[in-house]
Design a protein around this motif. Structure first.
Motif, PDB file in Angstrom:
ATOM      1  N   ALA A   1       0.833  -1.206   0.000  1.00  0.00           N
ATOM      2  CA  ALA A   1       0.000   0.000   0.000  1.00  0.00           C
ATOM      3  C   ALA A   1       0.865   1.252   0.000  1.00  0.00           C
ATOM      4  O   ALA A   1       0.564   2.228  -0.687  1.00  0.00           O
ATOM      5  N   PHE A   2       1.972   1.230   0.772  1.00  0.00           N
ATOM      6  CA  PHE A   2       2.875   2.382   0.788  1.00  0.00           C
ATOM      7  C   PHE A   2       3.496   2.588  -0.595  1.00  0.00           C
ATOM      8  O   PHE A   2       3.614   3.725  -1.075  1.00  0.00           O
ATOM      9  N   ALA A   3       3.889   1.497  -1.227  1.00  0.00           N
ATOM     10  CA  ALA A   3       4.466   1.604  -2.571  1.00  0.00           C
ATOM     11  C   ALA A   3       3.445   2.149  -3.557  1.00  0.00           C
ATOM     12  O   ALA A   3       3.773   2.939  -4.446  1.00  0.00           O
ATOM     13  N   ALA A   4       2.182   1.725  -3.387  1.00  0.00           N
ATOM     14  CA  ALA A   4       1.124   2.216  -4.281  1.00  0.00           C
ATOM     15  C   ALA A   4       0.954   3.720  -4.139  1.00  0.00           C
ATOM     16  O   ALA A   4       0.690   4.429  -5.120  1.00  0.00           O
ATOM     17  N   GLU A   5       1.092   4.260  -2.928  1.00  0.00           N
ATOM     18  CA  GLU A   5       1.004   5.708  -2.718  1.00  0.00           C
ATOM     19  C   GLU A   5       2.132   6.422  -3.454  1.00  0.00           C
ATOM     20  O   GLU A   5       1.913   7.425  -4.151  1.00  0.00           O
TER      21      GLU A   5
ATOM     22  N   GLY B   1       1.175   7.824  -9.660  1.00  0.00           N
ATOM     23  CA  GLY B   1       1.203   8.372 -11.021  1.00  0.00           C
ATOM     24  C   GLY B   1       1.571   7.331 -12.055  1.00  0.00           C
ATOM     25  O   GLY B   1       0.924   7.211 -13.100  1.00  0.00           O
ATOM     26  N   GLU B   2       2.606   6.536 -11.773  1.00  0.00           N
ATOM     27  CA  GLU B   2       3.039   5.511 -12.711  1.00  0.00           C
ATOM     28  C   GLU B   2       2.000   4.400 -12.856  1.00  0.00           C
ATOM     29  O   GLU B   2       1.840   3.826 -13.935  1.00  0.00           O
ATOM     30  N   LEU B   3       1.275   4.107 -11.783  1.00  0.00           N
ATOM     31  CA  LEU B   3       0.309   3.007 -11.813  1.00  0.00           C
ATOM     32  C   LEU B   3      -0.916   3.314 -12.677  1.00  0.00           C
ATOM     33  O   LEU B   3      -1.643   2.396 -13.066  1.00  0.00           O
ATOM     34  N   GLN B   4      -1.158   4.590 -12.967  1.00  0.00           N
ATOM     35  CA  GLN B   4      -2.346   4.944 -13.745  1.00  0.00           C
ATOM     36  C   GLN B   4      -2.354   4.286 -15.122  1.00  0.00           C
ATOM     37  O   GLN B   4      -3.418   3.999 -15.671  1.00  0.00           O
ATOM     38  N   SER B   5      -1.168   4.041 -15.664  1.00  0.00           N
ATOM     39  CA  SER B   5      -1.093   3.439 -16.998  1.00  0.00           C
ATOM     40  C   SER B   5      -1.001   1.916 -16.947  1.00  0.00           C
ATOM     41  O   SER B   5      -0.894   1.264 -17.994  1.00  0.00           O
TER      42      SER B   5
ATOM     43  N   ALA C   1       1.256  -7.401  -8.760  1.00  0.00           N
ATOM     44  CA  ALA C   1       2.480  -8.108  -9.137  1.00  0.00           C
ATOM     45  C   ALA C   1       3.614  -7.118  -9.395  1.00  0.00           C
ATOM     46  O   ALA C   1       4.762  -7.347  -8.990  1.00  0.00           O
ATOM     47  N   ILE C   2       3.299  -6.013 -10.072  1.00  0.00           N
ATOM     48  CA  ILE C   2       4.327  -5.011 -10.347  1.00  0.00           C
ATOM     49  C   ILE C   2       4.821  -4.382  -9.050  1.00  0.00           C
ATOM     50  O   ILE C   2       6.031  -4.199  -8.843  1.00  0.00           O
TER      51      ILE C   2
END
Length: 271
Positions: free
Chosen positions: A36-40, A44-48, A56-57
């Motif tokens: 969850a911390f990494a997702a925060e 921006g990068e995860l939007q694509s 997994a990423i």
């Protein structure tokens, strides 16, 4: 200023418990909370990235982070002055986020949002609004010829589809609803002077020559709360945040020796 630097709440976690271990690297766990911390950090990068691939990423990123961090410790990089300074910065950043979450939980309530919406509606001033169609052509001669065809029985929509030179030709020249200030001045003046159903004489603007047909005339109404809830919620959040932060800054001793820099910071609302 604080709000502009990132007041968005953390990404919502799923139903998995935060301490659930997803992987280990050299015996060190990577948990759901770490993901969850990494997702925060990587929002921006995860939007694509397709949603099904994100976990997994993120886990791959965390594994890479762990092995590199362990290698850095082995080299003693965690003892350097620059690392300690960065660690202090990241600690302050994490505490700021935690403090912000408390402000959201305590202050951004349904009652506060509804009160802010009621204030917005009280300030709302209805404006005249038109719905019109137009046909844009390069010359007045073309506009006059098309107007004669419409006067002779050709529908405005068909004429717009056949002769219009802008994107509205695909929708029969429909411009939707608009209020004052949304159209160029000559077009706006001519449109607001029409009666519903009336066809204008050719009107010149910087884009060419227009024929305008007025479809409807009405007065704007305030949007419903559901239509503007995200904006009003953000407004309440920023107002609460600004009040809390200004109170904290007023109680703190803040010294910036460089007078020019101090003035620039104050101009940005930082003092």
């Amino acid at each position: 200023l604080v709000a502009a630097l990132g007041a968005a709440p953390a990404l919502a976690q799923g139903e998995t418990a935060p301490d659930t271990v997803l992987a280990t690297v050299g015996g060190e766990p990577i948990t759901e909370a770490d993901l969850a911390f990494a997702a925060e950090d990587l929002a921006g990068e995860l939007q694509s990235v397709p949603p099904a691939e994100r976990r997994a990423i993120l886990l791959a990123v965390m594994i890479e982070m762990k092995v590199m961090a362990n290698a850095a410790r082995a080299e003693g990089l965690d003892q350097t002055d620059i690392f300690v300074r960065r660690q202090n910065y990241l600690e302050d950043s994490s505490l700021r986020r935690a403090f912000l979450m408390g402000i959201i939980d305590e202050g951004v309530t349904d009652e506060a949002v509804e009160a802010a919406y009621d204030e917005m509606v009280a300030r709302f001033e209805p404006q005249p609004e038109l719905r019109a169609r137009h046909i844009l052509v390069p010359t007045i001669e073309e506009a006059q010829s098309i107007r004669a065809e419409i006067e002779g029985g050709k529908s405005f929509e068909d004429a717009a589809a056949e002769y219009g030179t802008d994107g509205t030709s695909a929708t029969g020249g429909d411009l939707g609803y608009f209020t004052t200030g949304m159209m160029v001045a000559p077009f706006e003046q001519a449109a607001f002077a029409l009666e519903v159903g009336e066809l204008s004489q050719p009107v010149q603007s910087q884009f060419g020559w227009h024929l305008i047909k007025l479809e409807d005339r009405r007065v704007t109404s305030a949007p419903t709360l559901d239509q503007v809830r995200p904006q009003v919620t953000e407004q309440v959040l920023y107002a609460n945040l600004a009040a809390v932060v200004e109170g904290l800054k007023s109680e703190a001793e803040i010294v910036i020796p460089d007078e020019e820099l101090a003035a620039a910071v104050e101009a940005q609302g930082g003092l």
